[in-house]
Design an enzyme around this catalytic site. Structure first.
Site, PDB file in Angstrom:
ATOM      1  N   ASP A   1      30.468  42.331 -18.782  1.00 13.24           N
ATOM      2  CA  ASP A   1      30.251  41.591 -17.536  1.00 13.24           C
ATOM      3  C   ASP A   1      31.578  40.956 -17.126  1.00 13.24           C
ATOM      4  O   ASP A   1      32.211  40.235 -17.898  1.00 13.24           O
ATOM      5  CB  ASP A   1      29.182  40.507 -17.747  1.00 13.24           C
ATOM      6  CG  ASP A   1      28.709  39.933 -16.408  1.00 13.24           C
ATOM      7  OD1 ASP A   1      29.467  40.000 -15.427  1.00 13.24           O
ATOM      8  OD2 ASP A   1      27.587  39.423 -16.362  1.00 13.24           O
ATOM      9  N   LEU A   2      32.030  41.265 -15.888  1.00 10.83           N
ATOM     10  CA  LEU A   2      33.313  40.741 -15.418  1.00 10.83           C
ATOM     11  C   LEU A   2      33.218  39.242 -15.172  1.00 10.83           C
ATOM     12  O   LEU A   2      32.196  38.745 -14.696  1.00 10.83           O
ATOM     13  CB  LEU A   2      33.742  41.448 -14.133  1.00 10.83           C
ATOM     14  CG  LEU A   2      33.931  42.973 -14.239  1.00 10.83           C
ATOM     15  CD1 LEU A   2      34.377  43.523 -12.902  1.00 10.83           C
ATOM     16  CD2 LEU A   2      34.937  43.335 -15.322  1.00 10.83           C
TER      17      LEU A   2
ATOM     18  N   ASP B   1      28.567  43.936 -11.230  1.00 10.95           N
ATOM     19  CA  ASP B   1      29.815  43.937 -11.989  1.00 10.95           C
ATOM     20  C   ASP B   1      29.525  44.036 -13.480  1.00 10.95           C
ATOM     21  O   ASP B   1      30.263  43.509 -14.306  1.00 10.95           O
ATOM     22  CB  ASP B   1      30.633  42.679 -11.680  1.00 10.95           C
ATOM     23  CG  ASP B   1      29.883  41.393 -12.046  1.00 10.95           C
ATOM     24  OD1 ASP B   1      28.660  41.456 -12.227  1.00 10.95           O
ATOM     25  OD2 ASP B   1      30.527  40.345 -12.163  1.00 10.95           O
TER      26      ASP B   1
END
Length: 814
Positions: free
Chosen positions: A553-554, A596
């Site tokens: 997960d960004l 994302d």
């Protein structure tokens, strides 16, 4: 002899009814196949709902009157009974599979849930597919400006129906039965408009969420001649109970109450309601068909003006008019009556027409038999041959009809032959079929296989060949046929069909790609990733192979989206996908699971090695600099790692733990790896809490949440006249165990659902205080998230005003 006469009669009757020869019928069939258009209708609600059924009938009738051949397919989202996003996505996937081989020329969506689903997933459909909507409640300027879309909006006549009811009953007072669903809340706008009218009623009594047990008691407080306007549905058992159907709501009200009932919805009509000005579903559908016909005539949907003021009609129940002795002469002009007493012709019209039809049919048969006897021997052989040709080709239904003799020469052609040969049918007749399809350098045709089928008298099924146009353009054609055999089984030739399938093939390829890969990054999508994960789990169980699942997960991705826009965000995801792939092995599987969020499966990998790989990924992502116009951005990444063990049997549980491990990495400071090891109690606790939150709405409906009060006693003046209590929230799980608020309240705040429980607590306290006649003060806990939400504040103020509880009895603790 008799069988021959009957057979000949049937042929002449068919020729008489269609007004042309059987050969002409073949040409008409070919033309219909060429002009056939397909329309897909997505209904928001289930098929048994009267409104949905009315729309379906209206659409079918409207398209049946169209000159061009139109096939219409109906699909039902069932959003009332299954109102969730996951269902909508699954529904669209099923449609993609179901219609992957059937090109759709027009998409029609009915009511708001289906429209919103299509708007959110517009990229799943071809860009040039026009959309016509109907049954939409609100005229939204943004919707009006959406490309390649047009449609019809609903108009509810609450004001006109209410004023008509007052006039008919000679009353100045009105009772409204409503509910607090989203539709019920929207009805309040019509009620407010009614209050502004010059001839508005003196009193408007609004009763919300009434149960069958309460309705008689509530209505008996008012005179029986006051009209009742049914806008919403009754509730089962209590004010928050399940909605009772429209039909049962009307029937219960009619059986319980002496007052005349009115409505603005067709779903209540015919069940004890006097009438009202309603939106007629079939007429609404007819208006939609008018717009759809313009779109199908090769018009851009964006250029066709939507209908923002759909027609409503007055409909009254004849039996209810008689019950209350209302004059039919005073009804509004153009009113329709239902449940009317039928005349003899109306009651037995079918029998009358059947009798008349039988008489005319008998007369026609006598005349045709006379004609059969006169021309029995005329052209019998030719008619038999044409009948066989018509049957064979009509069953196939194709673009081009063809026929070869025993020497493989073309003796019959009909249709657009220029699509593959650049020549008219008359230029090809008499030529060798081999010279047409083999000598042309543009055509790839496997003549050896075709000749083998021909010589062995086999049916030709789905024989595909290609035609090249230019350097890259390619068209696909499908050939089908069957042998023509004489009475002695001698081959006389072949006849069949030829149809272009280029567009079908392209759509099939596109849908297959979209079903597997993410449209933005080209990585496998969530559904394909899940399939790979399931296969690897099974492989680990059977072989003992080590593998790990990584959930990425960004960090700070939202900052980029808010600063530079979603186009920049999309470009960053594309570039970061390449960064991640550069650090992977060729056998590793990388997929995009969400906005994302990415998933990575590494086979033959220990947890120690997985940590090293993930830390390298985090370093590579942190070191990457994204340039957009004059700006430069950097983002981070948090990764949760879960081992895929030989006893990992539940894929959903594995993904859930990987997601939780990723969140754990974020909670510990972001930009790091968190590995879920066997027996990780912290992660198991988080997973248990998340399960409770996922079922929050169900837990509320099933009364797992309850309130207790704790007395607050002042030490300085313990004998104060006014008592003070604090309201405390408790939760009882499915095993009847009381769960501490310290376990579920922080998780609710973290996952953004705390406002739901705050609303429930406030509403429950106010409802209980209705029966409390003391002056005691009650302290209610409210989260900071809810306090910062303007919608919650408006809702809270509305509930307090509606409850009429004095403000001095309430205290809010933040």
């Amino acid at each position: 002899m008799l069988d021959s006469l009957i057979h000949q009669t049937y042929r002449i009757l068919l020729a008489f009814l269609i007004g042309s020869s059987i050969t002409g019928g073949i040409d008409a069939t070919a033309q219909a196949a060429d002009t056939k258009q397909r329309v897909l209708v997505i209904h928001s609600y289930h098929n048994d709902l009267p409104w949905t059924n009315g729309l379906k009938v209206g659409l079918n009738d409207g398209f049946s009157k169209r000159t061009a051949v139109t096939e219409i397919y109906h699909e039902f989202l069932d959003a009332k009974r299954i109102p969730n996003l996951l269902h909508g996505k699954t529904f669209l996937q099923q449609l993609a599979l179901k219609y992957q081989k059937q090109p759709i020329d027009l998409l029609i969506v009915s009511d708001d849930p289906a429209l919103q689903l299509i708007l959110k997933n517009r990229s799943s459909f071809p860009a040039d597919l026009p959309v016509v909507y109907l049954g939409i409640n609100k005229v939204d300027p943004q919707l009006l400006n959406t490309p390649n879309m047009t449609g019809v909006f609903e108009v509810h006549s609450t004001t006109e129906t209410a004023l008509g009811a007052l006039k008919q009953t000679n009353s100045q007072n009105l009772i409204i039965l409503n509910d607090t669903t989203e539709t019920g809340k929207a009805n309040l706008g019509g009620i407010e408009n009614l209050r502004k009218q010059v001839n508005a009623p003196n009193n408007i009594v609004i009763l919300n969420d009434v149960t069958p047990e309460q309705i008689e008691k509530e209505i008996s407080l008012y005179p029986s001649h006051w009209p009742i306007l049914l806008l919403g549905q009754l509730r089962q058992d209590h004010s928050g109970g399940a909605l009772i159907s429209f039909k049962e709501t009307a029937q219960i009200a009619r059986e319980t109450l002496p007052n005349p009932l009115y409505t603005v919805s067709t779903t209540f009509l015919g069940h004890g309601v006097v009438g009202g000005k309603v939106l007629d579903a079939e007429y609404h559908a007819q208006q939609t068909v008018d717009l759809a016909k313009q779109v199908l005539a090769n018009n851009n949907a964006s250029t066709i003006t939507p209908i923002t003021n759909a027609k409503t009609v007055w409909i009254f129940d004849y039996q209810e008019l008689k019950r209350f002795r209302f004059s039919r002469d005073a009804l509004p002009a153009g009113s329709k009556l239902i449940n009317k007493e039928l005349s003899f012709y109306e009651r037995y019209s079918n029998l009358v027409w059947i009798t008349l039809g039988a008489f005319l049919t008998a007369l026609l048969i006598i005349l045709l038999l006379m004609e059969v006897i006169r021309r029995r021997e005329i052209e019998e052989k030719l008619l038999r041959e044409n009948e066989r040709r018509y049957k064979d080709l009509a069953e196939a239904g194709a673009n081009i009809f063809w026929e070869l003799d025993a020497h493989l020469s073309l003796i019959y052609l009909s249709g657009d032959t220029q699509a593959f040969s650049e020549k008219e049918p008359k230029e090809l007749l008499g030529k060798s079929f081999q010279s047409v399809v083999v000598d042309d350098p543009r055509i790839d045709f496997d003549w050896d296989i075709f000749l083998q089928l021909f010589q062995s008298h086999q049916n030709i099924q789905d024989f595909i060949f290609r035609v090249h146009e230019g350097h890259e353009a390619l068209r696909l054609f499908k050939l089908s046929g069957k042998p023509i055999l004489g009475f002695d089984k001698v081959l006389l030739g072949y006849r069949g069909i030829l149809r272009e399938i280029t567009k079908e093939y392209q759509i099939s390829e596109t849908l297959a790609y979209q079903a597997t890969y993410d449209w933005l990054t080209g990585l496998v999508n969530r559904y394909s990733f899940n399939d790979h994960l399931q296969e690897i789990m099974q492989h680990c169980q059977s072989s003992g192979l080590q593998a790990v699942l990584c959930y990425l997960d960004l960090d700070q991705f939202k900052i980029l989206n808010d600063t530079a826009g979603h186009h920049a965000g999309d470009q960053l995801l594309i570039e970061l996908s390449d960064v991640i792939r550069a650090s992977m092995r060729e056998s590793d599987i990388l997929g995009r699971l969400g906005g994302d969020e990415f998933g990575l499966i590494i086979e033959g990998c220990s947890l120690h090695t997985a940590r090293e790989i993930c830390e390298t990924l985090i370093s590579d992502i942190q070191a990457y600099r994204f340039h957009w116009e004059d700006l430069q951005f950097s983002v981070g990444c948090s990764i949760g790692v879960v081992p895929i063990l030989n006893n990992s049997a539940d894929m959903a549980d594995l993904l859930s733990r990987a997601d939780l491990a990723c969140y754990k990495a974020k909670d510990l400071g972001r930009g790091r790896v968190y590995i879920d090891t066997p027996g990780d109690l912290d992660l198991s606790s988080d997973q248990s809490v998340m399960t409770r939150i996922a079922n929050l709405t169900q837990s509320i409906e099933e009364n797992h949440f309850f309130l207790v009060k704790q007395k607050i006693q002042a030490l300085a003046s313990p004998r104060s006249a006014v008592e003070h209590f604090e309201v405390l929230l408790r939760f009882r799980d499915h095993t009847n165990t009381i769960v501490s608020p310290g376990e579920f309240i922080p998780a609710m705040e973290r996952y953004g659902v705390i406002s739901i429980i705050d609303r429930w607590v406030l509403k429950t306290v106010l409802n209980q205080l209705q029966n409390d006649t003391s002056d005691a003060v009650f302290s209610i806990n409210i989260s900071g998230v809810s306090l910062s939400d303007e919608r919650f504040l408006e809702h809270a103020i509305h509930l307090i005003h509606e409850s009429q509880i004095p403000g001095k009895r309430l205290c809010f603790e933040i």
